[in-house]
Design an enzyme around this catalytic site. Structure first.
Site, PDB file in Angstrom:
ATOM      1  N   THR A   1      -3.830  15.914   5.901  1.00 32.99           N
ATOM      2  CA  THR A   1      -3.615  17.380   5.632  1.00 32.99           C
ATOM      3  C   THR A   1      -4.808  18.589   5.739  1.00 32.99           C
ATOM      4  O   THR A   1      -4.424  19.569   6.800  1.00 32.99           O
ATOM      5  CB  THR A   1      -2.622  18.169   4.682  1.00 32.99           C
ATOM      6  OG1 THR A   1      -1.347  17.247   5.676  1.00 32.99           O
ATOM      7  CG2 THR A   1      -2.215  19.124   4.716  1.00 32.99           C
TER       8      THR A   1
ATOM      9  N   THR B  58       8.438  -3.562 -10.806  1.00 28.96           N
ATOM     10  CA  THR B  58       9.251  -2.972 -11.393  1.00 28.96           C
ATOM     11  C   THR B  58       9.668  -1.827  -9.899  1.00 28.96           C
ATOM     12  O   THR B  58       8.587  -1.320 -10.159  1.00 28.96           O
ATOM     13  CB  THR B  58       9.860  -2.594 -12.526  1.00 28.96           C
ATOM     14  OG1 THR B  58      10.722  -1.496 -12.964  1.00 28.96           O
ATOM     15  CG2 THR B  58       7.821  -1.875 -13.002  1.00 28.96           C
TER      16      THR B  58
ATOM     17  N   ASP C  63      -0.308  10.830   2.581  1.00 25.90           N
ATOM     18  CA  ASP C  63       0.892   9.728   2.955  1.00 25.90           C
ATOM     19  C   ASP C  63       0.353   7.841   1.930  1.00 25.90           C
ATOM     20  O   ASP C  63       1.510   7.419   1.373  1.00 25.90           O
ATOM     21  CB  ASP C  63       1.597  10.255   3.584  1.00 25.90           C
ATOM     22  CG  ASP C  63       2.163  10.871   4.642  1.00 25.90           C
ATOM     23  OD1 ASP C  63       2.841  11.763   2.871  1.00 25.90           O
ATOM     24  OD2 ASP C  63       2.438  11.740   5.310  1.00 25.90           O
TER      25      ASP C  63
END
Ligand code: ASP
Length: 340
Positions: A13, A275, A90
């Site tokens: 971006t 986790t 991202d």
């Protein structure tokens, strides 16, 4: 001699502009970035840049790009004091994690940054991020880099790269490191937390670009069925799976589930327990729902992020190591990616 910094612009971006046809954001060239930040000249550093062609929205990124970034750092390692990698947000945490494993004996800063708003937009965060990343990449004491590791700079914080997660798609604090302290806080001054920054490396810098992508993620959810679990565990060529479990590493105790995992481990598939909680650690054996996992040979990821687990598995599977050695390294920290 002037401090020299190499900026590797991969895309993201930060350098994008709006496509007039459909309004979507598309990568644009590096000169566009430079024009928006004339302040860069005030640094008095020797700034050079290499831009990818084509530039990449990081959602399109793959391990080939990690190899390209690592190779560029290797080719230019002696010429520069520090490196700034401009990268889409991202998958920045995946790239930072991968680079942390691929760069051996790194003794210079590699600072990844990007932005939530393109650099040409009025309220952009790109300008501050770029300027601060360059300052951190250049910071040194008696010629020794202050942060000789792969890190992510975003908004007002510097994080260890392989501890980060993109946790915000709206606000400027896009990244967070839930399980490891900030390496620095950025205010009027940059306050480094020296105690948590990696030590200097004495060895010869090198890169290791052997990666194996034969891995998958198995995310546990209430109602997951045998078909889904078996489909993933039986992917052709699969060598390892990141199993995203609940809380402290817990998963259903149903016999079919444990048997499927056990059978996969028996075939040589490595099952790495990570986790789903952003914060905290796997602790197999704490609950009845993880005792069996430990007994059948599931490997604990402790407090590693999924992003770092993916990169670490690709890296370790790419080396010529037997399964026991890989499991040994998965269990402990190689580049500060987990507390163990
Ligand atoms: N899609 C963009 C990318 O990752 C998002 C960003 O840079 O913030 O390249």
């Amino acid at each position: 001699m002037k401090t020299s910094i190499l900026i590797i612009y991969t895309g993201g971006t930060i350098g994008m502009v709006k496509d007039p046809d459909n309004g979507s954001l598309k990568p644009f060239d590096f000169d566009h970035i430079l024009k928006q930040v004339p302040e860069l000249n005030d640094f008095g550093f020797e700034l050079s840049s290499i831009a990818f062609d084509p530039l990449i929205d990081s959602s399109n990124l793959n391990p080939e790009v990690w190899i390209k970034i690592a190779s560029l750092i290797k080719e230019n390692y002696e010429k520069y004091d520090g490196f700034v990698v401009l990268h889409g947000t991202d998958t920045m945490s995946y790239s930072a994690s991968a680079l942390s494993f691929m760069l051996e004996n790194l003794d210079k800063p590699v600072v990844l940054t990007g932005s939530q708003l393109p650099i040409g937009m009025l309220r952009t965060d790109g300008k501050e991020n770029l300027i601060t990343a360059i300052e951190i990449a250049a910071d040194n004491k008696n010629g020794k880099a202050l942060v000789p590791e792969v890190c992510v700079l975003f908004e007002n914080k510097l994080f260890r790269g392989n501890r980060t997660t993109k946790h915000n798609a709206e606000y400027f604090n896009a990244f967070y490191s839930y399980n490891y302290p900030d390496l620095a806080k950025v205010g009027i001054n940059i306050h480094y937390n020296h105690a948590v920054i990696r030590n200097h490396s004495e060895g010869m810098f090198s890169i290791n670009t052997n990666l194996d992508t034969n891995i998958a993620i198995l995310k546990i959810f209430p109602g997951i069925n045998k078909q889904t679990v078996d489909a993933i565990l039986n992917i052709e060529g699969l060598r390892a799976v990141v199993m995203e479990t609940y809380g402290a590493g817990n998963a259903p105790t149903d016999a079919w589930f444990v048997d499927s995992i056990k059978e996969a481990i028996g075939r040589g598939v490595i099952v790495y327990n990570v986790t789903q909680c952003p914060s905290g650690s796997v602790d197999m054996g704490l609950y009845e729902t993880s005792v069996e996992l430990r007994n059948i040979g599931v490997v604990s990821g402790h407090d590693i992020t999924t992003e770092a687990a993916i990169a670490k598995l690709m890296f370790l599977l790419g080396q010529e190591l037997d399964s026991d050695k890989i499991k040994f390294f998965l269990n402990k920290s190689i580049k500060g990616e987990l507390c163990q």
